[in-house]
Scaffold this motif. Structure first.
Motif, PDB file in Angstrom:
ATOM      1  N   ASN A 186     -49.686 -42.376  22.424  1.00  6.54           N
ATOM      2  CA  ASN A 186     -49.465 -41.140  21.680  1.00  6.54           C
ATOM      3  C   ASN A 186     -49.429 -41.452  20.189  1.00  6.54           C
ATOM      4  O   ASN A 186     -48.726 -42.373  19.760  1.00  6.54           O
ATOM      5  CB  ASN A 186     -48.141 -40.493  22.081  1.00  6.54           C
ATOM      6  CG  ASN A 186     -48.185 -39.872  23.457  1.00  6.54           C
ATOM      7  OD1 ASN A 186     -49.249 -39.595  23.996  1.00  6.54           O
ATOM      8  ND2 ASN A 186     -47.013 -39.652  24.040  1.00  6.54           N
ATOM      9  N   VAL A 187     -50.182 -40.678  19.399  1.00  4.81           N
ATOM     10  CA  VAL A 187     -50.195 -40.853  17.942  1.00  4.81           C
ATOM     11  C   VAL A 187     -49.701 -39.543  17.342  1.00  4.81           C
ATOM     12  O   VAL A 187     -50.477 -38.612  17.087  1.00  4.81           O
ATOM     13  CB  VAL A 187     -51.602 -41.208  17.428  1.00  4.81           C
ATOM     14  CG1 VAL A 187     -51.554 -41.534  15.937  1.00  4.81           C
ATOM     15  CG2 VAL A 187     -52.186 -42.390  18.211  1.00  4.81           C
ATOM     16  N   ALA A 188     -48.391 -39.454  17.115  1.00  8.10           N
ATOM     17  CA  ALA A 188     -47.767 -38.185  16.712  1.00  8.10           C
ATOM     18  C   ALA A 188     -48.307 -37.659  15.393  1.00  8.10           C
ATOM     19  O   ALA A 188     -48.476 -36.453  15.219  1.00  8.10           O
ATOM     20  CB  ALA A 188     -46.251 -38.368  16.633  1.00  8.10           C
ATOM     21  N   SER A 189     -48.609 -38.554  14.454  1.00 12.60           N
ATOM     22  CA  SER A 189     -49.041 -38.106  13.127  1.00 12.60           C
ATOM     23  C   SER A 189     -50.379 -37.374  13.161  1.00 12.60           C
ATOM     24  O   SER A 189     -50.686 -36.593  12.262  1.00 12.60           O
ATOM     25  CB  SER A 189     -49.134 -39.304  12.178  1.00 12.60           C
ATOM     26  OG  SER A 189     -50.059 -40.265  12.669  1.00 12.60           O
ATOM     27  N   LEU A 190     -51.182 -37.619  14.183  1.00 10.46           N
ATOM     28  CA  LEU A 190     -52.488 -36.974  14.293  1.00 10.46           C
ATOM     29  C   LEU A 190     -52.445 -35.670  15.093  1.00 10.46           C
ATOM     30  O   LEU A 190     -53.461 -34.980  15.191  1.00 10.46           O
ATOM     31  CB  LEU A 190     -53.499 -37.915  14.951  1.00 10.46           C
ATOM     32  CG  LEU A 190     -54.101 -39.024  14.090  1.00 10.46           C
ATOM     33  CD1 LEU A 190     -55.017 -39.899  14.947  1.00 10.46           C
ATOM     34  CD2 LEU A 190     -54.866 -38.449  12.901  1.00 10.46           C
ATOM     35  N   ALA A 191     -51.291 -35.345  15.670  1.00  9.15           N
ATOM     36  CA  ALA A 191     -51.223 -34.196  16.581  1.00  9.15           C
ATOM     37  C   ALA A 191     -51.691 -32.887  15.948  1.00  9.15           C
ATOM     38  O   ALA A 191     -52.472 -32.155  16.556  1.00  9.15           O
ATOM     39  CB  ALA A 191     -49.814 -34.045  17.143  1.00  9.15           C
ATOM     40  N   PRO A 192     -51.242 -32.526  14.723  1.00  6.73           N
ATOM     41  CA  PRO A 192     -51.713 -31.249  14.159  1.00  6.73           C
ATOM     42  C   PRO A 192     -53.225 -31.247  13.917  1.00  6.73           C
ATOM     43  O   PRO A 192     -53.905 -30.267  14.219  1.00  6.73           O
ATOM     44  CB  PRO A 192     -50.921 -31.122  12.847  1.00  6.73           C
ATOM     45  CG  PRO A 192     -49.733 -32.006  13.027  1.00  6.73           C
ATOM     46  CD  PRO A 192     -50.217 -33.144  13.865  1.00  6.73           C
TER      47      PRO A 192
END
Length: 315
Positions: A254-260
């Motif tokens: 999971n790469v949270a910073s890329l979610a948006p």
């Protein structure tokens, strides 16, 4: 409601060859030439957009067309090409199917058949031999094997992918006449994705050439460049860095910073843990714009048979 016929998203079904998409490259050499255009033209367009704005300024119309076209095509890729066509996580009537196919095609990441076949092959062989874009370190005795593996997983695979019998991965799509018609006009949809922001830029600025060119550069070429690299980052960074709340057999993360920016696609370990679901959000704080849009379509009765995580199923 109707959709493409059901098949396992990670399987490699065996069927007699039905040929390749009309929009797919005929040879390895033509595939490489198309890769140079696919990567090079948006890169030049992004640089041109930056230079254009340095001279003529960056307007609210430029920003609106960039954001609007980015949102439309990113939903087409993540909600359409990925969750609908690749994983069959919900069903849709022909009109909504056409929306997903056209919006995803305007992203210029390849025709439906190519994109889905490549992605299903990725799931069938994730981080093993046969995965088209695994960022595994290149262990050939030369230096920078990890960096070269990351480059391959990000964009290098586009220049090395070979013509394959993609039909064995997508028999359901090949049987769907609507999908194949959309697939056959792939380059037309790409041109539409460039013409639409140019026309809107012209109209929104009172018929000015500056508005049309700004729309073409920012809502067209720069938007393709940015979405390409976000999508490719899920392939590369999403198998290299990030959290692993689920113990999968691959190296998905999971790469949270890329979610948006990925409209929820970068919750990649969540996805590999449960690839058939229409939502990648496994906790309340995880942003999944594509999943929310699919849920809205479900509430409006435009899609059906949506595969939700049990705790987020609508009442």
């Amino acid at each position: 409601m109707t959709s493409v016929p059901e098949t396992s998203a990670g399987a490699s079904p065996r069927t007699p060859s039905a040929g390749m998409s009309a929009a797919a490259p005929d040879t390895d050499a033509s595939a490489r030439r198309l890769a140079y255009v696919t990567v090079g033209l948006p890169t030049l367009g992004f640089a041109g957009a930056v230079l254009f704005s340095a001279v003529y300024g960056f307007t609210a119309v430029d920003l609106g067309l960039l954001v609007g076209m980015y949102l439309l095509t990113s939903l087409g890729v993540e909600g359409g090409f990925h969750r609908f066509f690749s994983h069959l996580s919900f069903a849709a009537r022909p009109g909504v199917t056409a929306f997903w196919g056209i919006a995803g095609s305007m992203a210029a990441q390849g025709p439906i058949v190519f994109w889905v076949a490549t992605h299903r092959q990725h799931h069938a062989f994730t981080d093993r031999d046969g995965d088209p874009h695994s960022p595994r370190p290149v262990e050939d005795g030369r230096r920078f094997g990890r960096a070269r593996g990351l480059w391959h997983g990000h964009v290098g695979w586009l220049f090395t992918i070979r013509r394959q019998n993609w039909s064995k991965h997508v028999p359901d799509l090949l049987r769907n006449r609507l999908v194949m018609r959309i697939d056959a006009y792939y380059f037309g949809w790409v041109l539409l994705g460039l013409a639409l922001p140019a026309l809107l830029g012209w109209a929104l600025t009172g018929g000015s050439g500056r508005g049309a060119l700004g729309g073409l550069l920012w809502g067209g070429l720069a938007r393709i460049f940015l979405l390409d690299h976000v999508t490719w980052s899920v392939n590369s960074i999403g198998h290299t860095l990030g959290s692993r709340p689920h113990r999968t057999r691959d190296n998905s993360r999971n790469v949270a910073s890329l979610a948006p920016l990925s409209v929820g696609g970068s919750w990649h370990n969540n996805h590999h843990a449960q690839p058939a679901l229409a939502h990648n959000r496994h906790t309340f704080w995880q942003i999944d714009i594509a999943g929310g849009f699919i849920r809205l379509l479900d509430l409006l009765g435009l899609v059906s048979d949506v595969r939700y995580p049990k705790r987020t199923r609508p009442d």
